[in-house]
Write a protein that holds these residues in place. Structure first.
Motif, short mmCIF file in Angstrom:
data_model
loop_
_atom_site.label_atom_id
_atom_site.label_comp_id
_atom_site.label_asym_id
_atom_site.label_seq_id
_atom_site.Cartn_x
_atom_site.Cartn_y
_atom_site.Cartn_z
N ARG A 185 6.38 21.24 10.38
CA ARG A 185 6.40 20.95 11.82
C ARG A 185 5.09 20.39 12.35
N SER A 186 4.32 19.75 11.47
CA SER A 186 3.09 19.12 11.96
C SER A 186 3.40 17.73 12.53
N GLY A 187 4.65 17.29 12.39
CA GLY A 187 5.05 16.02 13.00
C GLY A 187 5.01 14.83 12.05
N LYS A 188 5.02 15.09 10.76
CA LYS A 188 4.93 13.99 9.78
C LYS A 188 6.09 13.02 9.86
N THR A 189 7.31 13.55 9.96
CA THR A 189 8.49 12.67 9.97
C THR A 189 8.46 11.76 11.20
N THR A 190 8.12 12.36 12.35
CA THR A 190 8.01 11.60 13.59
C THR A 190 6.97 10.48 13.44
N GLN A 191 5.81 10.83 12.88
CA GLN A 191 4.72 9.85 12.78
C GLN A 191 4.96 8.83 11.66
N ALA A 192 5.67 9.23 10.62
CA ALA A 192 5.98 8.27 9.54
C ALA A 192 6.81 7.13 10.10
N LYS A 193 7.78 7.46 10.95
CA LYS A 193 8.63 6.43 11.56
C LYS A 193 7.82 5.53 12.47
N LYS A 194 6.94 6.14 13.28
CA LYS A 194 6.12 5.35 14.20
C LYS A 194 5.18 4.42 13.42
N LEU A 195 4.61 4.94 12.35
CA LEU A 195 3.71 4.13 11.53
C LEU A 195 4.47 2.97 10.88
N VAL A 218 8.21 -2.78 4.99
CA VAL A 218 7.91 -1.34 4.91
C VAL A 218 9.10 -0.57 4.37
N HIS A 219 8.82 0.39 3.53
CA HIS A 219 9.86 1.26 2.99
C HIS A 219 9.47 2.71 3.28
N LEU A 220 10.34 3.41 4.00
CA LEU A 220 10.08 4.83 4.30
C LEU A 220 10.60 5.69 3.15
N MET A 221 9.79 6.66 2.75
CA MET A 221 10.21 7.58 1.71
C MET A 221 9.86 8.98 2.14
N ARG A 222 10.56 9.97 1.58
CA ARG A 222 10.16 11.34 1.89
C ARG A 222 10.44 12.23 0.70
N ALA A 267 0.86 -1.18 0.00
CA ALA A 267 0.00 0.00 0.00
C ALA A 267 0.89 1.23 0.00
N PHE A 268 0.34 2.29 -0.52
CA PHE A 268 1.08 3.55 -0.62
C PHE A 268 0.39 4.56 0.30
N ILE A 269 1.04 4.83 1.41
CA ILE A 269 0.46 5.70 2.44
C ILE A 269 1.23 7.02 2.46
N VAL A 270 0.53 8.12 2.27
CA VAL A 270 1.17 9.44 2.23
C VAL A 270 0.77 10.26 3.45
N LEU A 271 1.75 10.94 4.03
CA LEU A 271 1.49 11.86 5.14
C LEU A 271 1.68 13.28 4.62
N GLU A 272 0.67 14.10 4.81
CA GLU A 272 0.75 15.49 4.35
C GLU A 272 0.43 16.45 5.50
N GLY A 273 0.84 17.66 5.35
CA GLY A 273 0.52 18.66 6.38
C GLY A 273 1.52 19.79 6.34
N LEU A 274 1.30 20.75 7.23
CA LEU A 274 2.16 21.92 7.27
C LEU A 274 3.53 21.56 7.84
N ILE A 303 4.67 1.40 1.44
CA ILE A 303 5.47 2.62 1.40
C ILE A 303 4.81 3.66 2.29
N VAL A 304 5.57 4.14 3.25
CA VAL A 304 5.10 5.24 4.10
C VAL A 304 5.86 6.46 3.64
N CYS A 305 5.15 7.43 3.08
CA CYS A 305 5.78 8.53 2.37
C CYS A 305 5.46 9.88 3.02
N ASP A 306 6.52 10.55 3.42
CA ASP A 306 6.45 11.83 4.12
C ASP A 306 6.40 12.95 3.06
N ARG A 307 5.24 13.48 2.81
CA ARG A 307 4.92 14.48 1.77
C ARG A 307 4.94 13.85 0.37
N TYR A 308 4.10 14.44 -0.52
CA TYR A 308 4.03 13.96 -1.91
C TYR A 308 3.56 15.11 -2.80
#
Ligand code: T5A
Ligand code: NA
Length: 211
Positions: A20-30, A41-45, A11-18, A98-103
């Motif tokens: 310092r909304s904590g995406k990098t922190t939460q991408a790792k936890k996820l 799992v493959h982390l991407m940013r 699955a391709f999971i994207v984290l978006e937001g402003l 894939i857990v992807c920090d911004r897209y």
């Protein structure tokens, strides 16, 4: 069963937001949580600052170089994603999450907020792999501004961030889930997990972006 395992897509999971909304922190936890469930799992940013176009973006954001136009910056962000498009497709087809920090949504929202034409900015990303789910991290701009490192790079100013949020809301559709990112790190993680347990990762994988 063997064949079934071979055919299971990731699955391709994207984290978006402003910022310092904590995406990098939460991408790792996820990612850790998915691994604990036995998934690959493959982390991407994005920007991926190690990729050739990403090096240009990194130098620009750190105010080490200038770019001749906002259009050039926009296309660099898009090229940075296109360089990874094939890898995204093959990883997913091989069953990797894939857990992807911004897209591309950051690409579109930040560039429109910076004054570029809406129709024009959306063109460069047409055809990129589409995510199965987008988690939008909503943080109050004052809360974000208190967090470590805010304001060090270009684009990190409250005025722009407010405009970015408006644009990101316009991109939000039924594939998106909203996360209250004002919460503590653990609090945010648990919200995210609840949403994910709703089983939003099934469904057809498509290669076109609609927006
Ligand atoms: N951009 C990006 C574009 O203009 N176009 C594009 O196409 C793309 C892809 C760089 C900039 O580029 C723009 C957007 C950005 O302005 P980036 O590399 O993702 O993008 O930016 P970073 O600075 O690396 O990351 P962010 O600013 O987005 O931060 P995060 O990842 O949202 O937040 P995180 O997890 O690093 O946390 C930031 C700080 O807050 C703390 C952390 O410990 C850290 O110190 N924190 C919390 N504190 C309290 N409570 C919580 N819940 C916390 N969660 C994290
Ligand atoms: Na940032």
């Amino acid at each position: 069963d063997f064949q079934k395992t071979m055919m299971k897509r990731g699955a391709f999971i994207v984290l978006e937001g402003l910022d310092r909304s904590g995406k990098t922190t939460q991408a790792k936890k996820l990612a850790d949580w998915l691994k604990s469930r036995g998934e690959t799992v493959h982390l991407m940013r994005f920007p991926d600052r190690d990729e050739p176009f990403g090096k240009v973006i990194d130098a620009y954001l750190k105010k080490e170089i200038e770019l001749a136009s906002p259009q050039a910056l926009h296309l660099a962000f898009s090229l940075n994603r296109w360089q990874k498009a094939g890898e995204i497709r093959s990883l997913i087809s091989l069953g990797t999450y894939i857990v992807c920090d911004r897209y591309c949504y950051s690409g579109v929202a930040y560039s429109i907020a910076s004054g570029l034409d809406e129709k024009w900015v959306k063109c460069a990303d047409i055809g990129l792999p589409q995510p199965d789910i987008v988690l939008r991290f909503d943080v109050d701009t004052d809360v974000a501004a208190q967090r470590g490192g805010f304001g060090d790079e270009r684009l990190e100013c409250n005025e722009l961030q407010k405009k970015v949020l408006i644009e990101m809301k316009k991109l939000t559709d039924e594939r998106w889930k909203i996360v209250n990112a004002n919460d503590s790190m653990e609090g945010v993680h648990n919200q995210r997990r609840k949403q994910e347990e709703m089983g939003k990762m099934e469904g057809e994988y498509s290669y076109d972006i609609e927006k």
